[in-house]
Design a protein around this motif. Structure first.
Motif, PDB file in Angstrom:
ATOM      1  N   ALA A   1      43.260  16.035  49.379  1.00 13.51           N
ATOM      2  CA  ALA A   1      43.270  14.908  50.319  1.00 13.51           C
ATOM      3  C   ALA A   1      43.806  13.647  49.640  1.00 13.51           C
ATOM      4  O   ALA A   1      44.599  12.896  50.226  1.00 13.51           O
ATOM      5  N   GLN A   2      43.390  13.416  48.395  1.00 14.27           N
ATOM      6  CA  GLN A   2      43.856  12.216  47.683  1.00 14.27           C
ATOM      7  C   GLN A   2      45.367  12.283  47.451  1.00 14.27           C
ATOM      8  O   GLN A   2      46.065  11.276  47.575  1.00 14.27           O
TER       9      GLN A   2
ATOM     10  N   ASP B   1      38.522  10.982  44.712  1.00 19.26           N
ATOM     11  CA  ASP B   1      39.028  12.305  45.081  1.00 19.26           C
ATOM     12  C   ASP B   1      37.935  13.090  45.820  1.00 19.26           C
ATOM     13  O   ASP B   1      38.172  13.659  46.893  1.00 19.26           O
TER      14      ASP B   1
ATOM     15  N   LEU C   1      37.170  11.618  49.358  1.00 21.20           N
ATOM     16  CA  LEU C   1      38.241  11.948  50.299  1.00 21.20           C
ATOM     17  C   LEU C   1      38.172  13.421  50.684  1.00 21.20           C
ATOM     18  O   LEU C   1      38.404  13.785  51.841  1.00 21.20           O
ATOM     19  N   HIS C   2      37.841  14.256  49.706  1.00 17.99           N
ATOM     20  CA  HIS C   2      37.719  15.690  49.997  1.00 17.99           C
ATOM     21  C   HIS C   2      36.555  15.942  50.951  1.00 17.99           C
ATOM     22  O   HIS C   2      36.669  16.701  51.910  1.00 17.99           O
TER      23      HIS C   2
ATOM     24  N   PHE D   1      37.505  14.134  54.521  1.00 14.26           N
ATOM     25  CA  PHE D   1      38.695  14.590  55.258  1.00 14.26           C
ATOM     26  C   PHE D   1      39.193  15.969  54.842  1.00 14.26           C
ATOM     27  O   PHE D   1      39.681  16.720  55.677  1.00 14.26           O
ATOM     28  N   GLY D   2      39.078  16.279  53.564  1.00 16.84           N
ATOM     29  CA  GLY D   2      39.641  17.529  53.073  1.00 16.84           C
ATOM     30  C   GLY D   2      41.095  17.649  53.501  1.00 16.84           C
ATOM     31  O   GLY D   2      41.852  16.679  53.456  1.00 16.84           O
ATOM     32  N   ARG D   3      41.468  18.831  53.957  1.00 18.82           N
ATOM     33  CA  ARG D   3      42.829  19.045  54.465  1.00 18.82           C
ATOM     34  C   ARG D   3      42.796  19.220  55.989  1.00 18.82           C
ATOM     35  O   ARG D   3      43.680  19.843  56.578  1.00 18.82           O
TER      36      ARG D   3
ATOM     37  N   VAL E   1      43.360  12.405  56.859  1.00 21.70           N
ATOM     38  CA  VAL E   1      43.393  11.372  55.822  1.00 21.70           C
ATOM     39  C   VAL E   1      44.581  10.429  56.029  1.00 21.70           C
ATOM     40  O   VAL E   1      44.493   9.232  55.724  1.00 21.70           O
TER      41      VAL E   1
END
Lengths: 401, 401
Positions: A199-200, B248, B251-252, B255-257, B275
């Motif tokens: 995601a980053q 990191d 964000l994971h 939102f993850g992917r 994201v």
């Protein structure tokens, strides 16, 4: 940003010329009979692949090594770059007496699909219009890049690669090669990479894309047609990305808080600190050799990369019963593709019963360490390829030793 | 970037109006008899400070707490923001029954020098021209911000602050307060900060500044005069910076992917991933309330901050024999101001024989943790202030307990 508009126009025009007729490269052209089937569900045809080779293919055709380049790399891996005049981007690793030796291996490096150095991409001529594709070019994936490379190997009459080697986005291609064509890859060396973009990392890419798209010179991606060039936006994108290729420690060691040619602060917005001047230079020099739309397409391909998702959510399924032997390499200070990403690859390969070795190299150089002078990396690549070459029965390993 | 130009003009004009006549704020004006002596070697006069207060100053004048805001914060720390309509930025920490309680303390928060919410900055009227300063505004430092705050305290008749509290750039002001005016600071609470900006942080700031300056609407900083507003460049700057405020892991987790409202990739440059959508929103909403030139000046002030360099290269000299008691706080996942930066503060304070406690809080929320719901932070602030209040002889600590 001292790039003059006239210079910018020259750069833009040269990028368009090189997109169809690359310098110092071989070109394989694929006509209507050989379309490239893309993940987006469309067929790309005609298309072409620009590539370089070093060394000689042996009569058994068992010594081919494919080098996969990273986001802003190209096919000029081991020769003077026709635009910048600088040496090949992996001269440190490739060359006579070096770990990947053209006296032993037939080394191939292609410009990736979507690139701007001769392989079909958004700056190439759209056959339907006779003008650059721009944003009409289909969005491509890492798997599409690898499909195109496989077609080139068919074209060259190479059934099996002795090895596929690459770092960062190049490492993604290595993993995709092993997943898509396990029988065609004897040994795989993915370096400083991951099986999916975090995601980053997607976030950093999105900032770069927005910087390009925010530049009025981008003109909805039609800048090639409208006499413009979004060089400022592309330079900002490059500056931001470049920070992620280094590390806090490396920046501190190289620049710290040193002022540029001055004893004290100037109380201005000039590049007062050395690190500012360095970054500005990175931005300016990048736009001389790279196409802004290619930057959009290649970052997008990396964002979409997710080997587990492509295999029912189970990463090991991507490599089930693979015959390929792997060597996975990471760097301690790489925060773009940190070591846990490589460990996830190793875990999946173990679960898939693959032959795999893993090395984490201690360095403060960050993600870019794979391109730099890292003796431990060189020793690992040499040792892994020698071991694989012995297993493959490559002649010099018995003849010379 | 869906900000319409007309909306952009309204925003720009409102920023200019608020720069001289802020809403929901007190304003202290300093005339020609009280110039502000800046580190750049010039005097700023006249100038003004916009500020808010909460609670009541006790008759002994011993219960004043100064809150220092971060880069994109302002004086609306504990009231509804007049532009965004959202609550105060530190409502989590400040309020009745909360660690910094207006029923106990007289809480003051100023918009920093160089800001755009009523304290003199580049959007304010330059008295020499009657028009916004733009880049004619002098480059300012963290020390200049603190000098201005000290003049406000003189104006309010407050000799000594019970406490100075702030995170990030606010923490830099806390440290500068303790260094510049040790006798005026009973307790200091620097959170998620450092005594000097690192090379990597300067690099990130420079990318943001270049994004603004690359926007043709910036017009050499004269956009207020020329009917323009570099909203795209400022949005890109904000997007890039926002990544550095998170982590990191966060964000994971958030939102993850995950795709945005979709099952699969769209093979486009839309905000396909959640994201991306989140970041674009951060950029767009920021430009509604912030002035691009202020962003340049405040990031520059942070870059220049270097307490050791200001004290003969020895950080401890900044605090030699200080009477102030300190509590230093960092967060494990903060990579913008990582824990080693806080440890350096603690080491220097120990060398300077200061009273100091230190807490590293375990969280995955990154740098922004200081603004979020972190019960451990609240407990630490409450405990530290209670202990300091007892030492200071504040009445409720004996009366209520």
């Amino acid at each position: 940003m001292n790039v003059k508009p006239t210079q910018s126009e020259l750069v833009r025009d040269q990028i368009v010329r090189d997109a169809d007729n690359p310098r110092d490269s071989n070109v394989a052209r694929f006509g209507a009979d050989k379309p490239l089937k893309l993940d987006a569900g469309v067929e790309l045809s005609p298309f072409q692949i620009a590539y370089t080779t070093y060394g000689t293919l042996n009569t058994e055709r068992t010594n081919a090594v494919l080098i996969c380049h990273a986001l802003t790399g190209d096919q000029h891996v081991n020769n003077v770059h026709p635009v910048t005049g600088k040496g090949g981007w992996w001269d440190s690793l490739i060359g006579p007496g070096k770990p990947i030796d053209p006296e032993r291996y037939f080394i191939i490096c292609t410009n990736v699909l979507g690139g701007c150095m001769g392989t079909t991409g958004p700056a190439s001529t759209n056959p339907a219009t006779g003008k650059p594709w721009g944003l009409d070019f289909p969005v491509i994936t890492i798997r599409d890049m690898v499909r195109a490379q496989a077609m080139l190997l068919d074209h060259l009459g190479i059934e099996t690669l002795f090895a596929v080697v690459g770092g960062s986005m190049g490492g993604m291609q290595v993993l995709q090669w092993a997943a898509s064509y396990p029988e065609r890859v004897f040994a795989a060396l993915p370096i400083a990479t991951a099986t999916r973009h975090s995601a980053q990392n997607i976030a950093f890419h999105e900032v770069g894309r927005q910087a390009i798209m925010a530049d009025p010179e981008w003109k909805g991606g039609r800048y090639h047609l409208e006499g413009a060039n979004p060089r400022r936006g592309l330079a900002v994108a490059r500056m931001g990305a470049h920070i992620t290729y280094l590390s806090d420690a490396a920046l501190h060691r190289k620049f710290g808080r040193n002022f540029q040619n001055r004893e004290k602060a100037t109380f201005s917005f000039d590049a007062d600190f050395q690190v500012e001047s360095y970054l500005r230079h990175q931005g300016i020099s990048f736009v001389e050799r790279f196409d802004a739309n290619s930057y959009l397409y290649l970052t997008r391909a990396m964002d979409y990369f997710d080997l587990a998702a492509d295999n029912g959510g189970v990463l090991a399924n991507a490599f089930r019963d693979t015959p390929t032997r792997f060597c996975v390499v990471s760097f301690t200070s790489d925060w773009l593709f940190p070591t846990p990403e490589s460990r996830a690859i190793v875990h999946a390969l173990n679960a898939a019963k693959a032959r795999v070795s893993f090395a984490e190299i201690v360095t403060d150089k960050g993600h870019d360490a794979f391109l730099l002078d890292e003796p431990e990396l060189f020793a690992i690549v040499r040792g892994f390829l020698d071991g694989a070459g012995k297993a493959r029965g490559l002649p010099w390993l018995s003849a010379k030793k």
